[in-house]
Enzyme design. Structure first.
Site, PDB file in Angstrom:
ATOM      1  N   TYR A   1       0.811  -1.216   0.000  1.00  0.00           N
ATOM      2  CA  TYR A   1       0.000   0.000   0.000  1.00  0.00           C
ATOM      3  C   TYR A   1       0.849   1.273   0.000  1.00  0.00           C
ATOM      4  O   TYR A   1       0.695   2.133  -0.868  1.00  0.00           O
ATOM      5  CB  TYR A   1      -0.955   0.010   1.201  1.00  0.00           C
ATOM      6  CG  TYR A   1      -1.846   1.231   1.247  1.00  0.00           C
ATOM      7  CD1 TYR A   1      -2.956   1.333   0.416  1.00  0.00           C
ATOM      8  CD2 TYR A   1      -1.571   2.287   2.109  1.00  0.00           C
ATOM      9  CE1 TYR A   1      -3.769   2.459   0.443  1.00  0.00           C
ATOM     10  CE2 TYR A   1      -2.374   3.407   2.140  1.00  0.00           C
ATOM     11  CZ  TYR A   1      -3.467   3.491   1.307  1.00  0.00           C
ATOM     12  OH  TYR A   1      -4.268   4.615   1.333  1.00  0.00           O
TER      13      TYR A   1
ATOM     14  N   LYS B   1       1.306   4.222  -3.064  1.00  0.00           N
ATOM     15  CA  LYS B   1       0.978   5.646  -2.963  1.00  0.00           C
ATOM     16  C   LYS B   1       2.208   6.517  -3.249  1.00  0.00           C
ATOM     17  O   LYS B   1       2.086   7.615  -3.798  1.00  0.00           O
ATOM     18  CB  LYS B   1       0.375   5.960  -1.591  1.00  0.00           C
ATOM     19  CG  LYS B   1      -0.997   5.329  -1.365  1.00  0.00           C
ATOM     20  CD  LYS B   1      -2.009   5.761  -2.427  1.00  0.00           C
ATOM     21  CE  LYS B   1      -3.409   5.235  -2.127  1.00  0.00           C
ATOM     22  NZ  LYS B   1      -4.406   5.662  -3.142  1.00  0.00           N
TER      23      LYS B   1
END
Length: 255
Positions: A178, A182
């Site tokens: 994750y 990003k």
């Protein structure tokens, strides 16, 4: 009739049937924009659009799975046929890769033991999906007098905050899925901004903050409306607004 009544801006938000995307759709509709609710599930998309219309907004559901470029292309064709252009694209759809566990508490993302298929799935949605949708919509955005692209990122993508031994992420498990997705999205935002600057297309990344949503099993402390505020601000920037930046409601975020 005012100009904005006769020619409302058209905004497409991916993953807008719930959470921050849904709140952003409500706020942009309240500003007089025609909002296109991008959702993988047509029924959920239509329910969200109906809810926005019930509050007086103009909203339409668009079936769009960011991991399926064919649906992105089909959505672009729908937008072209009905509206002829797109003014705002909010790339909001994203996954954690950890089910109902917040990515900040996910031990299954520790780099040394992470499942590569999970990493691929997260990047497929959070990074490659943004490229697919953005490229499908760019011809329509180029027809807008003031096109804006907002990529929904996270403080978890900040290399500065993650590499600070005294920073907010040191007490949390390391992430190979994750958080890096990003970080990659932030880097991608800068590259699109560089390419499109000469065309007047402003491209920025938004950090909504720690919002109470399904993606973190409702552990966040901000409302979806509060999280959506920075998305809306970047979607409505004036011609002199920034591009290639990373912002929260409190101002610039560290890369």
């Amino acid at each position: 009739m005012s100009e904005h009544t006769t020619h409302p801006k058209i905004a497409l938000i991916t993953g807008a049937n719930k959470g921050i995307g849904r709140a952003a759709a409500e706020q942009l509709a309240a500003l007089g924009m025609t909002v296109l609710i991008g959702a993988r599930d047509p029924r959920r998309g239509e329910e969200a659009a109906a809810a926005v219309r019930a509050r007086g907004g103009d909203a339409h559901a668009v079936t769009l799975d960011v991991t399926d470029p064919a649906t992105a292309q089909a959505a672009a064709e729908q937008v072209e046929e009905r509206f002829g252009r797109l003014d705002v694209l909010v790339n909001n759809a994203g996954i954690t890769g950890s089910g109902q566990v917040t990515p900040l508490d996910a031990h299954d993302q520790i780099p040394s033991s992470v499942d590569l298929d999970m990493v691929r799935a997260v990047f497929e949605t959070n990074v490659l999906g943004v490229i697919a949708v953005t490229n499908a919509m760019l011809p329509l955005l180029r027809r807008s007098p003031a096109p804006r692209i907002v990529n929904v990122s996270s403080a978890a993508g900040s290399l500065t905050l993650n590499s600070d031994p005294d920073g907010p992420f040191t007490a949390l498990p390391a992430s190979a899925a994750y958080s890096p997705s990003k970080s990659a999205l932030n880097a991608l935002t800068v590259q699109y901004a560089n390419e499109l600057r000469k065309d007047g297309i402003l491209v920025n990344a938004a950090d909504p903050g720690y919002v109470d949503t399904e993606i973190n099993n409702h552990s966040g402390f901000l409302t979806t409306a509060q999280g959506a505020a920075i998305l809306v601000r970047l979607a409505t920037l004036g011609a002199d607004g920034p591009t290639g930046g990373f912002f929260s409601e409190n101002g610039p975020m560290p890369w």
